[in-house]
Enzyme design. Structure first.
Site, mmCIF file in Angstrom:
data_model
loop_
_atom_site.group_PDB
_atom_site.id
_atom_site.type_symbol
_atom_site.label_atom_id
_atom_site.label_comp_id
_atom_site.label_asym_id
_atom_site.label_seq_id
_atom_site.Cartn_x
_atom_site.Cartn_y
_atom_site.Cartn_z
ATOM 1 N N ARG A 161 0.959 -1.068 0.036
ATOM 2 C CA ARG A 161 0.179 -0.110 -0.036
ATOM 3 C C ARG A 161 1.032 1.239 -0.067
ATOM 4 N NH1 ARG A 161 -4.904 -1.581 0.226
ATOM 5 N NH2 ARG A 161 -5.252 -3.805 1.316
ATOM 6 N N ASN B 1 3.922 7.093 -13.731
ATOM 7 C CA ASN B 1 4.630 8.274 -13.842
ATOM 8 C C ASN B 1 5.940 8.176 -14.360
ATOM 9 O OD1 ASN B 1 2.402 9.757 -13.078
ATOM 10 N ND2 ASN B 1 2.847 9.408 -10.781
ATOM 11 N N GLU C 176 8.177 10.868 -8.280
ATOM 12 C CA GLU C 176 8.904 11.093 -7.261
ATOM 13 C C GLU C 176 10.193 9.902 -6.587
ATOM 14 O OE1 GLU C 176 6.068 11.695 -4.154
ATOM 15 O OE2 GLU C 176 4.985 13.458 -5.075
ATOM 16 N N VAL C 177 9.432 8.783 -6.865
ATOM 17 C CA VAL C 177 10.380 7.734 -6.350
ATOM 18 C C VAL C 177 11.243 7.034 -7.625
ATOM 19 C CG1 VAL C 177 10.807 5.656 -5.388
ATOM 20 C CG2 VAL C 177 9.245 7.465 -4.433
ATOM 21 N N HIS D 75 6.934 2.178 -10.686
ATOM 22 C CA HIS D 75 6.039 1.629 -9.903
ATOM 23 C C HIS D 75 4.606 1.880 -10.659
ATOM 24 C CE1 HIS D 75 7.231 5.616 -8.565
ATOM 25 N NE2 HIS D 75 5.961 5.781 -8.232
ATOM 26 N N MET D 76 3.687 0.905 -10.442
ATOM 27 C CA MET D 76 2.468 1.264 -10.827
ATOM 28 C C MET D 76 1.613 1.340 -9.797
ATOM 29 S SD MET D 76 0.215 -1.541 -13.102
ATOM 30 C CE MET D 76 1.150 -1.360 -14.496
ATOM 31 N N HIS D 77 0.658 2.619 -9.985
ATOM 32 C CA HIS D 77 -0.175 2.950 -8.982
ATOM 33 C C HIS D 77 -1.323 2.248 -9.347
ATOM 34 C CE1 HIS D 77 1.704 6.611 -7.235
ATOM 35 N NE2 HIS D 77 2.473 6.410 -8.397
HETATM 36 P P1 5GP Z 1 5.304 8.876 -7.915
HETATM 37 O O1 5GP Z 1 4.982 10.287 -7.753
HETATM 38 O O2 5GP Z 1 6.639 8.795 -7.922
HETATM 39 O O3 5GP Z 1 4.444 8.156 -9.204
HETATM 40 O O4 5GP Z 1 4.790 8.106 -6.474
HETATM 41 C C1 5GP Z 1 5.645 7.571 -5.637
HETATM 42 C C2 5GP Z 1 4.744 6.982 -4.433
HETATM 43 O O5 5GP Z 1 5.506 6.346 -3.744
HETATM 44 C C3 5GP Z 1 3.992 8.129 -3.833
HETATM 45 O O6 5GP Z 1 2.490 8.107 -3.880
HETATM 46 C C4 5GP Z 1 4.276 7.993 -2.300
HETATM 47 O O7 5GP Z 1 3.351 8.193 -1.510
HETATM 48 C C5 5GP Z 1 4.805 6.636 -2.182
HETATM 49 N N1 5GP Z 1 5.915 6.261 -1.303
HETATM 50 C C6 5GP Z 1 7.183 7.028 -1.262
HETATM 51 N N2 5GP Z 1 7.861 6.470 -0.226
HETATM 52 C C7 5GP Z 1 7.141 5.508 0.379
HETATM 53 C C8 5GP Z 1 7.400 4.510 1.382
HETATM 54 O O8 5GP Z 1 8.440 4.566 1.805
HETATM 55 N N3 5GP Z 1 6.394 3.402 1.621
HETATM 56 C C9 5GP Z 1 5.417 3.510 0.895
HETATM 57 N N4 5GP Z 1 4.491 2.499 1.071
HETATM 58 N N5 5GP Z 1 4.866 4.295 -0.194
HETATM 59 C C10 5GP Z 1 5.971 5.300 -0.530
#
Ligand code: 5GP
Length: 116
Positions: A30, A88, A96-97, A101-103
């Site tokens: 999650r 993204n 951001e990461v 990753h697929m949401h």
């Molecule tokens: P992005 O903006 O890169 O597509 O999404 C990164 C997602 O990773 C964000 O929705 C953020 O809340 C989630 N996220 C960042 N750090 C962590 C973490 O340490 N644990 C979990 N479970 N989610 C994370």
């Protein structure tokens, strides 16, 4: 070698994040800051920073991400009402990461596809 993110630690279970699914190719858990009722991240176990670095060798893991999304949507009970899958990429994509990753987003109406 690309720099590891927090997601590598989650894959290896070096930090306390409950896993919803894990196999030899992908891991799901999650989102720490859910934007909607159901917000799950599905990631390849191999560190690929962005979609720009994907190669044909990654096709199995990327395909697995979709079948796992389907199974988790069913498990979460959001499959019939529907959901959205988002990956993204880089700054304009809002990434951001830097570990692909697929949401998996659902559990409520999600509104328009984009808000700019
Ligand atoms: P992005 O903006 O890169 O597509 O999404 C990164 C997602 O990773 C964000 O929705 C953020 O809340 C989630 N996220 C960042 N750090 C962590 C973490 O340490 N644990 C979990 N479970 N989610 C994370």
């Amino acid at each position: 070698m690309p720099e590891e993110t927090i997601f590598s630690k989650i894959i290896r279970q070096e930090i306390d994040t409950p896993l919803l699914y894990q196999d030899d190719l992908v891991t799901a858990f999650r989102d720490i800051a859910p934007r909607v009722d159901t917000h799950i991240l599905i990631i390849p176990n191999t560190l690929i920073p962005t979609i720009n670095e994907v190669t044909e060798e990654d096709e199995l893991a990327l395909g697995r991400m979709i079948t796992v999304a389907k199974k988790l949507a069913e498990q979460e009970g959001i499959d019939e009402d529907g959901y959205r899958l988002i990956i993204n990429c880089n700054k304009h994509g809002g990434q951001e990461v830097y570990h692909i990753h697929m949401h998996l987003l659902g559990g409520q109406p999600l509104g328009p596809m984009l808000s700019i």
